[in-house]
Structures are given as structure tokens and as C-alpha cells.
Design a protein around this motif. Sequence first.
Motif, PDB file in Angstrom:
ATOM      1  N   THR A  45      40.838  55.766  33.986  1.00 56.37           N
ATOM      2  CA  THR A  45      39.643  54.963  34.261  1.00 56.37           C
ATOM      3  C   THR A  45      39.969  53.834  35.231  1.00 56.37           C
ATOM      4  N   LEU A  46      41.153  53.224  35.068  1.00 59.55           N
ATOM      5  CA  LEU A  46      41.579  52.148  35.951  1.00 59.55           C
ATOM      6  C   LEU A  46      41.642  52.618  37.403  1.00 59.55           C
ATOM      7  N   GLY A  47      42.168  53.827  37.598  1.00 56.88           N
ATOM      8  CA  GLY A  47      42.271  54.369  38.944  1.00 56.88           C
ATOM      9  C   GLY A  47      40.904  54.585  39.578  1.00 56.88           C
ATOM     10  N   ILE A  48      39.978  55.107  38.801  1.00 53.24           N
ATOM     11  CA  ILE A  48      38.622  55.368  39.309  1.00 53.24           C
ATOM     12  C   ILE A  48      37.920  54.063  39.655  1.00 53.24           C
ATOM     13  N   VAL A  49      38.006  53.091  38.746  1.00 53.02           N
ATOM     14  CA  VAL A  49      37.349  51.795  38.967  1.00 53.02           C
ATOM     15  C   VAL A  49      37.936  51.107  40.195  1.00 53.02           C
ATOM     16  N   THR A  50      39.260  51.127  40.318  1.00 57.53           N
ATOM     17  CA  THR A  50      39.923  50.497  41.460  1.00 57.53           C
ATOM     18  C   THR A  50      39.504  51.159  42.761  1.00 57.53           C
ATOM     19  N   PHE A  51      39.438  52.477  42.757  1.00 55.07           N
ATOM     20  CA  PHE A  51      39.030  53.217  43.955  1.00 55.07           C
ATOM     21  C   PHE A  51      37.608  52.848  44.373  1.00 55.07           C
ATOM     22  N   VAL A  52      36.689  52.845  43.411  1.00 55.07           N
ATOM     23  CA  VAL A  52      35.280  52.550  43.714  1.00 55.07           C
ATOM     24  C   VAL A  52      35.116  51.115  44.209  1.00 55.07           C
ATOM     25  N   VAL A  53      35.724  50.176  43.497  1.00 54.43           N
ATOM     26  CA  VAL A  53      35.601  48.766  43.884  1.00 54.43           C
ATOM     27  C   VAL A  53      36.201  48.537  45.276  1.00 54.43           C
ATOM     28  N   GLY A  54      37.355  49.139  45.524  1.00 55.95           N
ATOM     29  CA  GLY A  54      38.010  48.968  46.825  1.00 55.95           C
ATOM     30  C   GLY A  54      37.212  49.565  47.966  1.00 55.95           C
ATOM     31  N   VAL A  55      36.705  50.777  47.774  1.00 56.76           N
ATOM     32  CA  VAL A  55      35.926  51.433  48.821  1.00 56.76           C
ATOM     33  C   VAL A  55      34.651  50.646  49.129  1.00 56.76           C
ATOM     34  N   VAL A  56      33.957  50.225  48.084  1.00 60.55           N
ATOM     35  CA  VAL A  56      32.716  49.459  48.288  1.00 60.55           C
ATOM     36  C   VAL A  56      33.017  48.137  48.993  1.00 60.55           C
ATOM     37  N   TYR A  57      34.118  47.486  48.599  1.00 64.66           N
ATOM     38  CA  TYR A  57      34.459  46.208  49.240  1.00 64.66           C
ATOM     39  C   TYR A  57      34.742  46.382  50.728  1.00 64.66           C
ATOM     40  N   PHE A  58      35.583  47.358  51.049  1.00 67.33           N
ATOM     41  CA  PHE A  58      35.946  47.548  52.457  1.00 67.33           C
ATOM     42  C   PHE A  58      34.843  48.240  53.256  1.00 67.33           C
ATOM     43  N   LEU A  59      33.838  48.742  52.557  1.00 65.96           N
ATOM     44  CA  LEU A  59      32.712  49.368  53.244  1.00 65.96           C
ATOM     45  C   LEU A  59      31.731  48.329  53.779  1.00 65.96           C
ATOM     46  N   VAL A  60      31.335  47.363  52.931  1.00 68.51           N
ATOM     47  CA  VAL A  60      30.291  46.409  53.352  1.00 68.51           C
ATOM     48  C   VAL A  60      30.749  44.949  53.359  1.00 68.51           C
ATOM     49  N   PRO A  61      31.127  44.357  52.208  1.00 66.97           N
ATOM     50  CA  PRO A  61      31.461  42.925  52.230  1.00 66.97           C
ATOM     51  C   PRO A  61      32.551  42.566  53.241  1.00 66.97           C
ATOM     52  N   TYR A  62      33.581  43.370  53.322  1.00 63.80           N
ATOM     53  CA  TYR A  62      34.683  43.113  54.256  1.00 63.80           C
ATOM     54  C   TYR A  62      34.182  43.096  55.698  1.00 63.80           C
ATOM     55  N   ASN A  63      33.310  44.040  56.038  1.00 66.83           N
ATOM     56  CA  ASN A  63      32.777  44.106  57.396  1.00 66.83           C
ATOM     57  C   ASN A  63      31.809  42.964  57.678  1.00 66.83           C
ATOM     58  N   LEU A  64      31.048  42.553  56.666  1.00 65.25           N
ATOM     59  CA  LEU A  64      30.168  41.409  56.847  1.00 65.25           C
ATOM     60  C   LEU A  64      30.991  40.162  57.142  1.00 65.25           C
ATOM     61  N   ALA A  65      32.128  40.021  56.454  1.00 60.51           N
ATOM     62  CA  ALA A  65      33.004  38.873  56.705  1.00 60.51           C
ATOM     63  C   ALA A  65      33.606  38.952  58.104  1.00 60.51           C
TER      64      ALA A  65
END
Length: 305
Positions: A45-65
Motif C-alpha cells: 500500500t505504501l508503494g502505491i500511495v507514494t507512486f500516486v502522490v508523487g505522480v500527481v505532485y510532479f504532474l501539476v503542483p510542481y509545474n505550477l511552481a
Amino acid sequence: MTAIRASRPSTLRALFTSSRPISWVNTAYPFGAAYLLGTDVFGSTLGIVTFVVGVVYFLVPYNLAMYGINDVFDYESDLRNPRKGGVEGALLDKSVHRTTLWAVVVTNVPFLVALVVLGGLSGNGPWSWLVLAISVFAVIAYSAPGLRFKEKPFLDSLTSSTHFVSPAVYGLALAGPHWTGQLVAVCVAFFLWGVASHAFGAVQDVLADRAGGIGSVATLIGARATVRLAFVAYVVAGVVLLFSAFPGPIAAIVVVPYALNVLPWWNVTDDGAEAANAGWKRFLWINYLAGFLVTMALIAYVFVR
């Protein structure tokens, strides 16, 4: 109340445009691919959560910054740049500058806190925290007043490359793989690709940057030398990939269209440098072709390893 409701869509649209949706995949994909290859993501579960959170972060918030901060502090120079106002760069009205910076904070901080916690739970905290810190610092330092790495020739290209390579390195650090010479070769090749891409992108803005008093690798050494630097960096990136493990050598072919794309401007002059915008527009589409080829190579790797 009516005025507030009426202004909300335009503000959201401005933030959306500023985040450069066409480039979201350029940072989310490297993280996702690196993390998938570095660990058994779906084994916990940790691996799945980390993957999802990381992908979403680098998909939108990171690019907005990355792009939002740039759009706010480059506003005056962007006014003189005919490329701004579309997919190649937003021209943010001053009325949304403060909102953009707050949006960067609000969207980034929760994800960063979550990633720090997830890194600690994975047992790979210290190294992953360091890489994440470098990644975020590079995003801020590129455009923020007092740092403005984008105005320091050569450091501008190195920092820009860090924007795209660091998500992949972070994914590897978070997964905790054993670093090998072949893995380092892939990261070096990716970094050289980033340096070449930023340098070539700076060529088209030589005149606008000089008029605005902005320094860049292209304003320092000129358009022609910068194009040749980009070409050499692309070629060297391909050569370095030949020394990596499978499917790295196969992925080396991905460099070819990038190198060929800059060749028409081998002898470009500073006065004619704006014409290189045609090559930059092709570059944006070549990224999707390269992404497809790299994906095919990664799928092949998964089945043969």
C-alpha cells in the motif's frame, strides 16, 4: 458576490495556462518511470500511495511552481516577447500575480510534506529528502528575485535541466535502488538532454532577452554557438546511453530527432535567431514521440529482465 464569481473562472484559467499543461508529462513521467523501475510499487500500500502522490505532485503542483513563479517575475520581459501568451508561455496579468504565488504555496506544501513523510516510512528518507530539496530549490532559484539563475549564462541551462532530471533521480532515491555505472549513465544522458533543450530554447529569445537586459547562455555566446552547443550535447547524450544497461542503448535513438531538429539553425545569426521558434515548436511535439519510444523500451525491459 457576482463580481467574485465572474472573476474566478478567469483566475483558474490563468493558473491552468501558467502551469503549461502541454509540459506536465515531462516531469511526472520521469518520476513515475524511475519509481516503477526502482521498486515493486504494487507490492504494498505504501508503494502505491507514494507512486500516486508523487505522480500527481510532479504532474501539476510542481509545474505550477516552476512556470508560475517564472511568469510572475518575468512579466516585464514577457511583455516584449511575442512568444508569450500561448502554449509556449503564459502572460499573467498583474492582477493574478499574488494569487499565483499563493496558489504555488497552497498546492505544493501539502504534497511536499506528504512526500517527506512517505520517504521516511520507506526507509529511504535522507537521500530522497536531499534530492527533493535540490529539486524544489532549483525551481525557485531559476526565477525568484535575488537568485535568478535563469539570468546566469550556463547556470541557466544547468538549472533548467535539473527541473526535469531531478524528478527521475528523486524517484530512484525514493525507491532505493542500488546505483550502478549504467544507471548513472542514464541520468547523465538525461541531464545532457536537458541542457541541450534549454540552450536551444534560449536561441529564439536572444534579441528579446538582450532588449530586456536578461542574460542567458545564448546572449553570452550568441545564437550560432548555442545551437552548436545544443547539437553536441544531444549527440554526447546519445553516446553516453550506449554505455548504459538495456534498454539504454536502444533508447539512444531517441536523441536523433532532437539533434536533427537543431541542425537547420547551425549557422543562424543573432538577428535571425527568432526563426528558431519553428524548431522549438517541433521540439514540443518531438517530446511526445520520444516519450512513446522510451515507453516501448521500458515495457521491453520489464518483460526481459
